[in-house]
Design a protein around this motif. Sequence first.
Motif, short mmCIF file in Angstrom:
data_model
loop_
_atom_site.label_atom_id
_atom_site.label_comp_id
_atom_site.label_asym_id
_atom_site.label_seq_id
_atom_site.Cartn_x
_atom_site.Cartn_y
_atom_site.Cartn_z
N MET A 458 -14.14 -2.67 34.09
CA MET A 458 -13.06 -1.95 33.42
C MET A 458 -12.47 -0.87 34.32
N GLU A 459 -13.34 -0.16 35.04
CA GLU A 459 -12.87 0.92 35.93
C GLU A 459 -12.03 0.35 37.07
N VAL A 460 -12.49 -0.75 37.66
CA VAL A 460 -11.74 -1.39 38.74
C VAL A 460 -10.42 -1.93 38.20
N GLY A 461 -10.45 -2.46 36.99
CA GLY A 461 -9.22 -2.99 36.39
C GLY A 461 -8.16 -1.91 36.20
N GLN A 462 -8.57 -0.71 35.77
CA GLN A 462 -7.64 0.40 35.59
C GLN A 462 -7.02 0.81 36.92
N ALA A 463 -7.87 0.89 37.97
CA ALA A 463 -7.36 1.25 39.30
C ALA A 463 -6.40 0.19 39.82
N SER A 464 -6.70 -1.06 39.51
CA SER A 464 -5.86 -2.16 39.98
C SER A 464 -4.48 -2.12 39.33
N LYS A 465 -4.41 -1.74 38.05
CA LYS A 465 -3.12 -1.64 37.36
C LYS A 465 -2.22 -0.61 38.04
N ILE A 471 3.06 -1.74 43.89
CA ILE A 471 3.46 -2.98 44.58
C ILE A 471 4.76 -3.51 43.98
N GLN A 472 4.88 -3.44 42.66
CA GLN A 472 6.09 -3.94 42.00
C GLN A 472 7.31 -3.08 42.34
N SER A 473 7.10 -1.78 42.46
CA SER A 473 8.23 -0.90 42.81
C SER A 473 8.57 -0.97 44.30
N GLY A 474 7.57 -1.33 45.11
CA GLY A 474 7.79 -1.42 46.55
C GLY A 474 7.83 -0.08 47.25
N VAL A 475 7.40 0.97 46.54
CA VAL A 475 7.45 2.33 47.10
C VAL A 475 6.08 2.99 46.97
N PHE A 509 -16.39 -5.79 52.05
CA PHE A 509 -16.45 -4.33 51.88
C PHE A 509 -16.14 -3.63 53.20
N ASP A 510 -16.76 -4.07 54.29
CA ASP A 510 -16.56 -3.43 55.58
C ASP A 510 -15.10 -3.47 56.02
N THR A 511 -14.43 -4.58 55.71
CA THR A 511 -13.03 -4.71 56.10
C THR A 511 -12.18 -3.63 55.47
N ILE A 512 -12.28 -3.48 54.16
CA ILE A 512 -11.44 -2.50 53.48
C ILE A 512 -11.92 -1.07 53.76
N ILE A 513 -13.23 -0.88 53.88
CA ILE A 513 -13.76 0.45 54.18
C ILE A 513 -13.21 0.94 55.52
N LEU A 537 -5.91 -3.25 49.32
CA LEU A 537 -6.86 -2.68 48.37
C LEU A 537 -6.79 -3.42 47.03
N SER A 538 -5.59 -3.81 46.63
CA SER A 538 -5.42 -4.58 45.40
C SER A 538 -6.18 -5.90 45.48
N THR A 539 -6.10 -6.56 46.64
CA THR A 539 -6.83 -7.81 46.85
C THR A 539 -8.34 -7.58 46.75
N PHE A 540 -8.78 -6.47 47.30
CA PHE A 540 -10.20 -6.11 47.25
C PHE A 540 -10.66 -5.91 45.80
N TYR A 541 -9.86 -5.19 45.01
CA TYR A 541 -10.21 -4.96 43.61
C TYR A 541 -10.27 -6.28 42.83
N LYS A 542 -9.33 -7.18 43.12
CA LYS A 542 -9.34 -8.48 42.44
C LYS A 542 -10.61 -9.26 42.78
N LEU A 543 -11.04 -9.17 44.05
CA LEU A 543 -12.27 -9.84 44.46
C LEU A 543 -13.46 -9.30 43.67
N ILE A 544 -13.54 -7.98 43.53
CA ILE A 544 -14.65 -7.37 42.80
C ILE A 544 -14.62 -7.81 41.33
N SER A 545 -13.43 -7.79 40.74
CA SER A 545 -13.31 -8.18 39.34
C SER A 545 -13.73 -9.64 39.13
N THR A 546 -13.27 -10.50 40.03
CA THR A 546 -13.64 -11.93 39.94
C THR A 546 -15.14 -12.12 40.11
N TYR A 547 -15.71 -11.38 41.03
CA TYR A 547 -17.15 -11.46 41.29
C TYR A 547 -17.94 -11.06 40.05
#
Length: 561
Positions: A458-465, A471-475, A509-513, A537-547
């Motif tokens: 849930m915490e990762v999901g909130q950060a991902s939103k 990303i949608q705004s592009g700014v 983890f090492d890649t994003i860290i 970072l968004s891709t990383f959060y999605k990986l964690i959520s999927t895991y």
Amino acid sequence: MKYKISKQTSDTEQSVYIYEDHEKKVPLNSLYSPEKEALRFINKLNNVEKKFVIFIGFGNGTLLDMLVEDGIFDRNVHFLFIEPFSEIKLSDKHFSLISKIEKLSYHNLNNFNSIVFAKFISKFTSIPVDIKIHPNYSKVNQSLIKDCLKIIHEGIETKQILNNTELKFAVDWIVEPLINIEHIPKSVNLKKLQGKFKGERAVLIASGPSLKTHIDFIKKGQDSFHLFAVGSALRALMENEIHPDYVLSVDASDRNYETHFEGIQYKGTLIYETMSNSNIQKHHQGTLVVSQALSDYVTSQIFNDLYSFPQMSPSVAIYTLQVIAYLGFSEVYLVGQDLALVNGEYYAKGIKHHDGMKGLKAELLVENNEGEKVGTTKALKIFLESFESIIKILPKELKIYNLSKQGAKIEGTTYISLNEVSPYSKRMISFNKDTLQLSSSTHSIINNFLDKFDKLRMEVGQASKSLNRMIQSGVVSPDDMIKVVKKFRNITKHEILEEVILSKLTFMFDTIINKFAYFEEKQKYTNDDLLQLVKELSTFYKLISTYIDDILNDERLSKYK
């Protein structure tokens, strides 16, 4: 090519190593001024920044002295020196300097292998690598330089194999320790066996091709040796009326259980790591002895007194060797530990194996105990190097004999033939079989873990939103990015994420860290730069959520919900 290394004094009164063979004589640092030579070399590196820099060649250390004083040192991430010549030793001054500065590492070629370099790749994943040859080293024996480059290349391949293993077993490495919480209270802590077998002899029975030729030796030696068998050898041993004293298991996969243990009526002692497939422990009919896997942070939250070996065990044979040493044996004889495709075979004839182990081809050559070349696979080469690394840290009084004539030569072992093995009568050793205690119910403990996973999701999901909106705004403004980094650092401190999940997906983890570790909170990044970091970072959060989804939805855990 034969060569010798001598010393000579430079015009600036520095000691300089001299390389000499039948064709040439080359000073490895300038005999005029090592300092000026090193400075000229460093000046050519002015454009190198934010990189993992590898220097092949150390010489007398002047390059290191000049490097730490130059601006290039601060502009880069890490510096690794690899010295090809075993005759060149670090001075006390340079040893102290490298030990004190985290940004510096040094390895002699004798102690440098693909496993060692794979660890550097893990640490500096996503950081660009720059390889440089020390001045004058390009003029000497090129085979040694090529050996360094070959190991670097093999290290990259090794890291990829390890990454693939992490992806393949990531869910198993959490689910199986959780289920094993049920079996640990029925087990004896390996600590109780420490040193109990002092002065005794053991046979480590692996399932390589040479096992077949040693069956009679093992059968006749059941009263002379304490027999330790890896799980994959058990079925073949039992079919030959050999009942090993101890069988060992570390593999988390169902395939390990189904291929090597299912249906076998073995009633001896099973020694297992906490990531071992839970079905093996569940169906075992004899004594259970447990140790904690080094990277198992699930079990460590519940049992704080389990013994854990200081080195990872990438294979059950490596685990078995560490167990034998821990128990205090004075001698161990390796059987079936071929680590090569002897006559094109991975396993001994009669060993049951799954489809993934069929049709393997030699990918490279190693030396065998006859001094000839034998084919092996990249995975077996990793096991070979890991086995040799473990031997280096074992007690020096433990003598290790290899009985596989055509198998890979293992540094730190001595090859002997069967007729050189002297007769002996083993002592019957007893140990306290009191099992571990657990105050709470296993069901509630496992359920509590699953609740923590759900809260993290849930915490990762909130950060991902929040990231998705950017990303949608592009700014992405610099202030936005500071908040993103702060949130990311808070999430990575989450106990379940840091110690349990990310320990199983280290390369992700090492890649994003590393991306964020070197993110500077200054207004020098463009919007596109910041947007790219947010997307990663968004891709990383999605990986964690999927895991986490895969873990929570795993049918093996359904009864605990």
